[in-house]
Design an enzyme around this catalytic site. Sequence first.
Site, PDB file in Angstrom:
ATOM      1  N   HIS A 267      12.735  -2.515   2.109  1.00 25.90           N
ATOM      2  CA  HIS A 267      12.181  -1.204   2.502  1.00 25.90           C
ATOM      3  C   HIS A 267      13.085  -0.099   1.987  1.00 25.90           C
ATOM      4  O   HIS A 267      14.323  -0.215   2.058  1.00 25.90           O
ATOM      5  CB  HIS A 267      12.071  -1.073   4.019  1.00 25.90           C
ATOM      6  CG  HIS A 267      11.189  -2.098   4.635  1.00 25.90           C
ATOM      7  ND1 HIS A 267       9.814  -2.049   4.526  1.00 25.90           N
ATOM      8  CD2 HIS A 267      11.486  -3.213   5.339  1.00 25.90           C
ATOM      9  CE1 HIS A 267       9.309  -3.104   5.160  1.00 25.90           C
ATOM     10  NE2 HIS A 267      10.287  -3.815   5.647  1.00 25.90           N
ATOM     11  N   LEU A 268      12.461   0.974   1.521  1.00 24.02           N
ATOM     12  CA  LEU A 268      13.223   2.160   1.123  1.00 24.02           C
ATOM     13  C   LEU A 268      13.860   2.812   2.342  1.00 24.02           C
ATOM     14  O   LEU A 268      15.039   3.155   2.352  1.00 24.02           O
ATOM     15  CB  LEU A 268      12.287   3.165   0.431  1.00 24.02           C
ATOM     16  CG  LEU A 268      11.705   2.689  -0.899  1.00 24.02           C
ATOM     17  CD1 LEU A 268      10.269   3.130  -1.038  1.00 24.02           C
ATOM     18  CD2 LEU A 268      12.550   3.207  -2.038  1.00 24.02           C
TER      19      LEU A 268
ATOM     20  N   ALA B 149       3.053  -0.787   4.964  1.00 23.46           N
ATOM     21  CA  ALA B 149       2.607  -0.871   6.363  1.00 23.46           C
ATOM     22  C   ALA B 149       2.109  -2.262   6.746  1.00 23.46           C
ATOM     23  O   ALA B 149       2.100  -2.605   7.934  1.00 23.46           O
ATOM     24  CB  ALA B 149       1.525   0.171   6.606  1.00 23.46           C
TER      25      ALA B 149
ATOM     26  N   TYR C 117      11.068   8.934   1.443  1.00 23.50           N
ATOM     27  CA  TYR C 117      11.107   7.887   0.418  1.00 23.50           C
ATOM     28  C   TYR C 117      11.800   8.306  -0.874  1.00 23.50           C
ATOM     29  O   TYR C 117      11.964   7.479  -1.768  1.00 23.50           O
ATOM     30  CB  TYR C 117       9.675   7.426   0.110  1.00 23.50           C
ATOM     31  CG  TYR C 117       8.976   6.838   1.325  1.00 23.50           C
ATOM     32  CD1 TYR C 117       9.447   5.663   1.912  1.00 23.50           C
ATOM     33  CD2 TYR C 117       7.867   7.453   1.902  1.00 23.50           C
ATOM     34  CE1 TYR C 117       8.836   5.125   3.032  1.00 23.50           C
ATOM     35  CE2 TYR C 117       7.238   6.926   3.018  1.00 23.50           C
ATOM     36  CZ  TYR C 117       7.724   5.766   3.575  1.00 23.50           C
ATOM     37  OH  TYR C 117       7.126   5.238   4.690  1.00 23.50           O
TER      38      TYR C 117
ATOM     39  N   PRO D 194       0.802  -1.229   0.000  1.00 23.52           N
ATOM     40  CA  PRO D 194       0.000   0.000   0.000  1.00 23.52           C
ATOM     41  C   PRO D 194       0.836   1.280   0.000  1.00 23.52           C
ATOM     42  O   PRO D 194       1.871   1.358   0.651  1.00 23.52           O
ATOM     43  CB  PRO D 194      -0.819  -0.105   1.286  1.00 23.52           C
ATOM     44  CG  PRO D 194      -0.082  -1.064   2.145  1.00 23.52           C
ATOM     45  CD  PRO D 194       0.551  -2.042   1.198  1.00 23.52           C
ATOM     46  N   ASN D 195       0.331   2.232  -0.762  1.00 22.32           N
ATOM     47  CA  ASN D 195       0.862   3.594  -0.861  1.00 22.32           C
ATOM     48  C   ASN D 195       2.157   3.708  -1.663  1.00 22.32           C
ATOM     49  O   ASN D 195       2.625   4.815  -1.924  1.00 22.32           O
ATOM     50  CB  ASN D 195       1.055   4.223   0.542  1.00 22.32           C
ATOM     51  CG  ASN D 195      -0.249   4.271   1.306  1.00 22.32           C
ATOM     52  OD1 ASN D 195      -1.228   4.830   0.815  1.00 22.32           O
ATOM     53  ND2 ASN D 195      -0.293   3.674   2.483  1.00 22.32           N
TER      54      ASN D 195
ATOM     55  N   ARG E 125      12.660   4.381  12.763  1.00 19.36           N
ATOM     56  CA  ARG E 125      11.500   5.275  12.753  1.00 19.36           C
ATOM     57  C   ARG E 125      10.595   4.999  13.966  1.00 19.36           C
ATOM     58  O   ARG E 125      11.080   4.551  14.993  1.00 19.36           O
ATOM     59  CB  ARG E 125      10.766   5.118  11.405  1.00 19.36           C
ATOM     60  CG  ARG E 125      11.671   5.478  10.214  1.00 19.36           C
ATOM     61  CD  ARG E 125      10.987   5.242   8.882  1.00 19.36           C
ATOM     62  NE  ARG E 125       9.795   6.083   8.763  1.00 19.36           N
ATOM     63  CZ  ARG E 125       8.874   5.913   7.795  1.00 19.36           C
ATOM     64  NH1 ARG E 125       9.044   4.959   6.886  1.00 19.36           N
ATOM     65  NH2 ARG E 125       7.821   6.703   7.743  1.00 19.36           N
TER      66      ARG E 125
ATOM     67  N   GLU F  16      12.661  -9.360   2.226  1.00 18.51           N
ATOM     68  CA  GLU F  16      11.963  -8.154   2.680  1.00 18.51           C
ATOM     69  C   GLU F  16      12.735  -6.921   2.212  1.00 18.51           C
ATOM     70  O   GLU F  16      13.969  -6.875   2.347  1.00 18.51           O
ATOM     71  CB  GLU F  16      11.881  -8.192   4.209  1.00 18.51           C
ATOM     72  CG  GLU F  16      11.206  -6.994   4.819  1.00 18.51           C
ATOM     73  CD  GLU F  16      11.165  -7.078   6.361  1.00 18.51           C
ATOM     74  OE1 GLU F  16      11.739  -8.026   6.944  1.00 18.51           O
ATOM     75  OE2 GLU F  16      10.543  -6.180   6.965  1.00 18.51           O
TER      76      GLU F  16
ATOM     77  N   ARG G 205       6.754   0.692  13.801  1.00 15.89           N
ATOM     78  CA  ARG G 205       7.346   0.100  12.585  1.00 15.89           C
ATOM     79  C   ARG G 205       8.455  -0.904  12.919  1.00 15.89           C
ATOM     80  O   ARG G 205       9.069  -1.475  12.030  1.00 15.89           O
ATOM     81  CB  ARG G 205       7.925   1.194  11.678  1.00 15.89           C
ATOM     82  CG  ARG G 205       6.892   2.150  11.143  1.00 15.89           C
ATOM     83  CD  ARG G 205       7.514   3.166  10.186  1.00 15.89           C
ATOM     84  NE  ARG G 205       6.667   4.330  10.076  1.00 15.89           N
ATOM     85  CZ  ARG G 205       5.613   4.439   9.264  1.00 15.89           C
ATOM     86  NH1 ARG G 205       5.285   3.448   8.469  1.00 15.89           N
ATOM     87  NH2 ARG G 205       4.887   5.544   9.239  1.00 15.89           N
TER      88      ARG G 205
ATOM     89  N   ARG H 129       5.097  10.960  -2.459  1.00 15.71           N
ATOM     90  CA  ARG H 129       4.767  10.594  -1.071  1.00 15.71           C
ATOM     91  C   ARG H 129       5.970  10.850  -0.152  1.00 15.71           C
ATOM     92  O   ARG H 129       7.018  10.213  -0.311  1.00 15.71           O
ATOM     93  CB  ARG H 129       4.414   9.100  -1.035  1.00 15.71           C
ATOM     94  CG  ARG H 129       4.207   8.552   0.340  1.00 15.71           C
ATOM     95  CD  ARG H 129       4.180   7.030   0.333  1.00 15.71           C
ATOM     96  NE  ARG H 129       3.938   6.546   1.670  1.00 15.71           N
ATOM     97  CZ  ARG H 129       4.184   5.319   2.089  1.00 15.71           C
ATOM     98  NH1 ARG H 129       4.671   4.429   1.258  1.00 15.71           N
ATOM     99  NH2 ARG H 129       3.946   4.977   3.328  1.00 15.71           N
TER     100      ARG H 129
ATOM    101  N   ASN I 136       8.158  -5.572  -0.665  1.00 14.01           N
ATOM    102  CA  ASN I 136       7.990  -4.383   0.174  1.00 14.01           C
ATOM    103  C   ASN I 136       6.505  -4.295   0.475  1.00 14.01           C
ATOM    104  O   ASN I 136       5.723  -3.800  -0.342  1.00 14.01           O
ATOM    105  CB  ASN I 136       8.483  -3.118  -0.531  1.00 14.01           C
ATOM    106  CG  ASN I 136       8.394  -1.903   0.397  1.00 14.01           C
ATOM    107  OD1 ASN I 136       7.794  -1.981   1.483  1.00 14.01           O
ATOM    108  ND2 ASN I 136       8.971  -0.795  -0.006  1.00 14.01           N
TER     109      ASN I 136
END
Length: 139
Positions: free
Chosen positions: A97-98, A74, A19, A6-7, A104, A95, A108, A14, A71
Site C-alpha cells: 500500500h502507498l 479497496a 497517494y 481499482p483506482n 486511516r 501486500e 480500511r 488521485r 496492491n
Amino acid sequence: MVLNGPNLNLLGTREPEIYGHDTLDDIAARLVARGAELGIEIDCRQTNHEGMLVDWLHEAREGGVHAVLLNAGAYTHTSIALLDAIKAIQLPVIEVHLSDPEARESFRHLSYVGMAAVDCVKGLGPDSYLVALDRAAAL
Ligand code: DQA
C-alpha cells in the site's frame, strides 16, 4: 508480477495528498529499473475489476512467477475471493500500500489480503513497492 487494483490507474491525480504525485507508470518504471539491478523481470498490471485480479493470480501460478506484489486497493478490505485466490496459488504474495490503511478510516483496518500474504509494506508511498520488491527478491 506486480498487480494493482481499482483506482490505482488514477495515481498522479488521485488524492495526491494521500497517494502522492507519481503515476503508476512512474512506479512501474522504477520497479523495472530496480528489477534490472536484481536480475528480476517485472510484469506490472492494473485493473479495476476484482475477478481480473483473481485471474491474474491464477496466471501467476501457471506462469512460474517467483512472487506477487499485490496492491488490491479497496478490494484489500472487502475481497474474500482474493484471500481464497492467494491461498490457492501457493505463491508468496506481498501486500503493498502507498498509504498506511491502519492509520486511516476504520473500514480500511481489515485486510483480507493480509490474512494470506507473507508480508506487507505500507505507508512509504511509491517506495512501498520498491521495498516489497527487495523483500520478494530475498524470498
Ligand atoms: C491503498 C489503500 C486502500 O485503502 C485504498 O482503497 C486504495 C489504495 C494504498 O495503496 O494506500 O485504493 O491500497
